[in-house]
Design an enzyme around this catalytic site. Structure first.
Site, PDB file in Angstrom:
ATOM      1  N   ASP A   9      69.828 -26.568  66.528  1.00  0.00           N
ATOM      2  CA  ASP A   9      70.378 -27.687  67.290  1.00  0.00           C
ATOM      3  C   ASP A   9      71.312 -27.165  68.382  1.00  0.00           C
ATOM      4  O   ASP A   9      71.785 -26.015  68.313  1.00  0.00           O
ATOM      5  CB  ASP A   9      71.143 -28.597  66.328  1.00  0.00           C
ATOM      6  N   ASP A  11      73.916 -29.644  70.565  1.00  0.00           N
ATOM      7  CA  ASP A  11      75.187 -30.382  70.560  1.00  0.00           C
ATOM      8  C   ASP A  11      75.863 -30.305  69.191  1.00  0.00           C
ATOM      9  O   ASP A  11      75.300 -30.753  68.193  1.00  0.00           O
ATOM     10  CB  ASP A  11      74.947 -31.856  70.908  1.00  0.00           C
ATOM     11  N   ASP A 206      74.470 -29.333  62.938  1.00  0.00           N
ATOM     12  CA  ASP A 206      75.781 -29.851  62.539  1.00  0.00           C
ATOM     13  C   ASP A 206      75.738 -31.286  62.049  1.00  0.00           C
ATOM     14  O   ASP A 206      76.727 -31.791  61.528  1.00  0.00           O
ATOM     15  CB  ASP A 206      76.734 -29.805  63.738  1.00  0.00           C
TER      16      ASP A 206
END
Length: 254
Positions: A9, A11, A206
């Site tokens: 990922d 962001d 996250d």
């Protein structure tokens, strides 16, 4: 377990808004030094592949090729192309989405589109949502690029594409087809792009609701890093757990 490839990922994992995450470039350098394949899989549709790669290089010290980036825009365009149900699209979205759709042969149409696509658009107006709502009422297929209600930035958690899609859902009472993580659509494309089996790759992110569930729902092991959206206290015993959890990517041993 040693993984042959990584799906990563952006962001909240590689950066937070305009703020760098110090462990991120070190993690990517370790992958590059060990010649371990990796692919950035992002729900963010605002930038093109080239723009994402340039942003990583210029602002976060992460030097990668354009081919290591797979965006929700590319997955959306591929999905619509596969439907073979028309080429007229009204898109609420930024450069990344509109470029990907144009490159795939779709044309912009506001009044009588075959598809309405809703993504993050920081300049969208009431008139845009009005047009989207009316087109869906007339029968256009409703596509939403992802369910992310918020995005981690240097300012804090700001509205994401999922929040904009929720507005159109409320106005139309129509549920869209979601493309991005945790949906199978983008994950199948990402695994095919990296050229490995699902059991050979690790999904790193996250956000439990998107990154981790993307792995859990699609048979891919997961690494949850606590540098963005999800906090340790967010996980409860009754939830499906990530395969691994770390506070920083510096802790992860390849």
């Amino acid at each position: 377990m040693k993984y042959k490839g990584y799906l990563i990922d952006l962001d909240g994992t590689m950066y937070r808004g305009k703020d760098p995450i110090p462990a991120a470039p070190r993690f990517i350098e370790r992958l590059q030094n060990s010649q371990t394949p990796f692919l950035f899989v992002t729900n963010n549709t605002t930038k093109t592949q080239a723009e994402v790669a340039r942003d990583l290089r210029e602002n976060f010290g992460i030097t990668v090729s354009t081919e290591t980036v797979y965006t929700g825009s590319l997955a959306t365009a591929a999905y619509l192309k596969g439907l073979n149900a028309g080429n007229k699209v009204f898109a609420i979205g930024e450069t990344g989405l509109k470029s990907a759709l144009a490159d795939a042969g779709f044309v912009a149409e506001r009044e009588q589109p075959d598809f309405v696509v809703v993504a993050l658009d920081r300049k969208a107006t009431y008139a845009d949502f009005e047009a989207a709502t009316l087109a869906i009422h007339k029968g256009a297929r409703f596509i939403a690029t992802n369910k992310d209600t918020n995005m981690p930035t240097e300012k804090g958690m700001v509205p994401g594409a999922g929040s904009l899609a929720a507005l159109v859902i409320a106005a139309t009472r129509v549920q869209p087809t979601f493309i991005g993580k945790p949906e199978a659509i983008i994950m199948e494309e990402a695994v095919a792009t990296i050229g490995l089996d699902k059991k050979e790759v690790l999904m790193v992110g996250d956000n439990y609701e998107t990154d981790i569930l993307a792995g859990i729902h699609n048979g891919i092991d997961t690494l949850l890093v606590y540098t963005g959206f999800t906090k340790p206290e967010d996980l409860t015993a009754d939830m499906a757990q990530p395969t691994y959890q770390v506070q920083s990517l510096d802790e992860w041993v390849l």
